[in-house]
Design an enzyme around this catalytic site. Structure first.
Site, PDB file in Angstrom:
ATOM      1  N   THR A 259     -54.508  -8.955  -2.650  1.00  0.00           N
ATOM      2  CA  THR A 259     -54.125  -9.685  -1.443  1.00  0.00           C
ATOM      3  C   THR A 259     -52.910 -10.575  -1.696  1.00  0.00           C
ATOM      4  OG1 THR A 259     -56.406  -9.693  -0.660  1.00  0.00           O
ATOM      5  CG2 THR A 259     -54.934 -11.343   0.280  1.00  0.00           C
TER       6      THR A 259
ATOM      7  N   GLY B 103     -59.256 -14.512  -6.914  1.00  0.00           N
ATOM      8  CA  GLY B 103     -60.158 -15.334  -7.697  1.00  0.00           C
ATOM      9  C   GLY B 103     -60.027 -15.095  -9.190  1.00  0.00           C
TER      10      GLY B 103
ATOM     11  N   GLU C 291     -62.331  -8.572   1.885  1.00  0.00           N
ATOM     12  CA  GLU C 291     -62.475  -7.112   1.852  1.00  0.00           C
ATOM     13  C   GLU C 291     -62.225  -6.493   3.225  1.00  0.00           C
ATOM     14  OE1 GLU C 291     -62.730  -5.729  -0.905  1.00  0.00           O
ATOM     15  OE2 GLU C 291     -63.739  -7.064  -2.290  1.00  0.00           O
TER      16      GLU C 291
END
Length: 690
Positions: free
Chosen positions: A152, A191, A445
């Site tokens: 992302t 993350g 997602e």
């Protein structure tokens, strides 16, 4: 106060106490709790939970008593320390990967290593060549390198093809040049990457030289070193850091990351499905173009399976507390000595009991989806040789169910919180962190509204195929439902949903097929613009996914599988009532579509509210045992309101009076002085820290 344990220790709640009430609630039901728990979770899972929980309970670092009062930087430090200790315990006790995941689940405070053990590991396993796997997987398993998954970007999320990060091939040095051409090309939200990881699988546009310029061959994965293994500092060509506070996941270091002409070797390109010949510069494309997105599909399937337990936690807290909490006397029986349990009010039941049924619906569809995922590959390491029709169905199913399941779970947590009244707003619910953490799921997602386009595209294609398909062709279930609708002589079968469980399932599938055919007509025949149909596409995806939940629920409990046969008749009977409650409550909320599609008559739809009330009345005595069936330990719930023994009010007072660190400090409220803590002389220190 030096010793908060004072005369209040002798106080007890007004009778009957919560422990007495919750015990009597359990006696009302004849559900076989052990059978139900093993049916839902499996004996192996329950034993693993018991074993790992016993180990965690001996470690002070996993205590949850004060973590809610920590600042975000301290939450990251605690998360890092917890992650390290979990890995140490894995070495000490010989835990396998499932044991480690169980420990992470029970601690329920996401640790900064999470993306290393999940997306990063899976991405390398699925995208790396055999040679790359042989080199990297042992290092990853040993935590010699710590990785993240960087897909992302600041400007792109669901639209993977629109990613801006580039990987340009330099044929003279045989290197790839990773570059972020704009600020929106910055990797974002990734993350583990912000402060923890030293490697990352970076998804970038493969740019190859062609006729004096560069041509994009689409997004590809590259294994890139982000930080030095000794100093843990990035090179000059990489800027990386933590993006800052967010709604939840306080310990997770979500990242920003930019590349400035950062060079990596040819071997950095993960080349299981596509590769570049370093000598000739010839690109070998994937046998299956969808392989690049395999990890995204896997992530969605895991999210769907997790949704059931997240919702089960919230419902467990609500059912237990609302069984104990009493408010007002029965209007029709004013002489009743006790106030009415809140869960006896139908206005509360209509919010909570359908959610209880939803946890079971999500369970059976989550299991079905996991089986579907496993069937799409010949083994667990490659998707080169999968059945393309099955992969297409999986991609659609994963998108639709992810959208619906996470919406149901996220909304359900908040519904449970509100149903508990004033105490639902406090930290004693155990839902504050759960609610904040789970808010990410409807967008991670794939945004829940955007990804439903994938479902609509799939169903429109299936309608087109079935309109011209030969009768002898073997059909999937979805294709068969569409074929049945297209072949029907009348569009109004009016399934008798009040008298037949199978009719309920048929009505959901008929309505789905009807909406799919209407979407096909609007797009392919009337040639309406895609954007003008997106709202209808979302409704279609929701109908498709609801039909799957209903079908899988009924198939699981009405069949003759070994799993369901192990349950005694009373337990199976309650599960059937839960199926009916979930299906009919859903049907009532979507009544217009069921009527317009011809699936259910107006007369039957008018009867649904009364039928739902009957079902809730039958399920109500079993509510506490049903949530007990999920076998969620008190340590995981971390809830005064939802604790197993029912000692709600004792625990709420203890958390406020004994555990709250704010009550251990004497403050100076005199506005004439800047001192904050009495006698500390700390005037001005607050400003100095800002």
């Amino acid at each position: 106060m030096d010793n908060p344990r004072d005369w209040t220790d002798g106080l007890k709640p007004a009778a009957p106490g919560g422990a007495t009430v919750i015990a009597s609630e359990r006696k009302r039901s004849d559900i076989n709790l052990q059978q139900l728990s093993e049916h839902l979770m499996g004996s192996e899972y329950l034993e693993r939970q018991r074993r790992v929980l016993a180990i965690l309970g001996k470690e002070k670092i996993f205590s949850k008593s004060t973590q809610a009062n920590l600042s975000r930087p301290d939450r990251y430090k605690l998360g890092l320390a917890r992650g390290k200790r979990m890995r140490q315990l894995q070495d000490t006790h010989g835990w396998d990967d499932d044991d480690f995941l169980m420990a992470e689940y029970l601690v329920d405070d996401i640790q900064p290593y999470h993306l290393h053990i999940s997306l990063f590991t899976a991405a390398v396993r699925e995208q790396a060549s055999d040679e790359q796997r042989a080199y990297w997987m042992p290092k990853i398993a040993a935590w010699e390198v710590i990785g993240a998954y960087a897909q992302t970007e600041l400007g792109h999320g669901s639209n993977v093809r629109g990613l801006e990060t580039e990987a340009r091939w330099d044929p003279t040095t045989k290197e790839f040049i990773i570059h972020s051409p704009t600020i929106t090309a910055s990797k974002w939200w990734n993350g583990t990457l912000g402060r923890t990881a030293n490697y990352a699988v970076v998804i970038a546009q493969l740019m190859l030289p062609e006729n004096g310029t560069y041509k994009s061959y689409g997004p590809h994965p590259f294994l890139v070193q982000i930080r030095d293994l000794k100093t843990h500092q990035p090179p000059q060509s990489i800027v990386v850091g933590d993006i800052g506070p967010k709604y939840g996941y306080a310990p997770m270091d979500n990242a920003y990351c930019l590349f400035n002409q950062h060079r990596v070797p040819h071997s950095a390109m993960l080349s299981r499905h596509s590769r570049l010949d370093p000598e000739t510069g010839v690109y070998i494309k994937p046998k299956n173009p969808s392989s690049v997105y395999g990890q995204l599909t896997r992530g969605r399937s895991v999210i769907v399976m997790n949704a059931r337990l997240v919702l089960a936690r919230a419902v467990t807290v609500a059912v237990r507390y609302l069984s104990i909490r009493r408010q007002f006397r029965d209007q029709d029986n004013p002489t009743q000595p006790l106030e009415t349990p809140v869960l006896d009010y139908t206005t509360v039941q209509i919010r909570i009991l359908p959610l209880l049924a939803t946890t079971f619906a999500l369970h059976y569809s989550g299991a079905h989806m996991r089986q579907l995922y496993e069937r799409t590959r010949k083994n667990d390491t490659t998707i080169d040789t999968v059945d393309q029709a099955a992969l297409s169905e999986l991609h659609s199913t994963s998108a639709g169910l992810k959208s619906l399941a996470t919406t149901l779970a996220a909304d359900g947590i908040e519904i449970c919180r509100r149903s508990m009244g004033g105490h639902g707003f406090g930290g004693g619910t155990g839902l504050v962190q759960l609610n904040a953490d789970y808010l990410s799921k409807p967008t991670v997602e794939g945004d829940n509204w955007m990804i439903t386009q994938q479902v609509a595209r799939y169903l429109i294609k299936k309608v087109k195929e079935q309109a011209h398909a030969p009768a002898s062709r073997s059909l999937s279930q979805t294709e068969a439902h569409i074929k049945t609708y297209l072949s029907a002589q009348t569009r109004e079968p009016k399934f008798n949903v009040l008298k037949s469980d199978q009719a309920i399932v048929d009505a959901f599938n008929w309505r789905m097929a009807c909406l799919a055919c209407r979407a096909y007509d609007a797009r392919e025949i009337q040639k309406k613009s895609w954007n003008s149909l997106l709202i209808e596409f979302h409704k279609l995806s929701r109908a498709y996914s609801q039909a799957m939940l209903v079908s899988n629920f009924y198939s699981a409990i009405a069949g003759h599988s070994n799993d369901i046969a192990l349950l005694d008749p009373p337990t199976r009977s309650v599960l059937l009532d839960l199926f009916r409650l979930f299906a009919l409550h859903t049907m009532d909320s979507e009544a217009r579509d069921f009527q317009n599609s011809g699936a259910v008559s107006s007369e039957d739809l008018n009867e649904l509210p009364a039928r739902v009330l009957e079902l809730m009345e039958r399920i109500r005595p079993h509510a506490v045992r049903l949530v007990d069936g999920w076998a969620i330990p008190d340590y995981l719930l971390d809830s005064a309101l939802g604790r197993y023994d029912g000692q709600v009010y004792e625990d709420l007072f203890h958390r406020a009076h004994v555990l709250n660190p704010l009550n251990r400090v004497t403050f100076n409220p005199d506005y004439k002085t800047d001192e904050i803590v009495m006698g500390s002389g700390d005037a001005g220190q607050i400003l100095a820290k800002l």
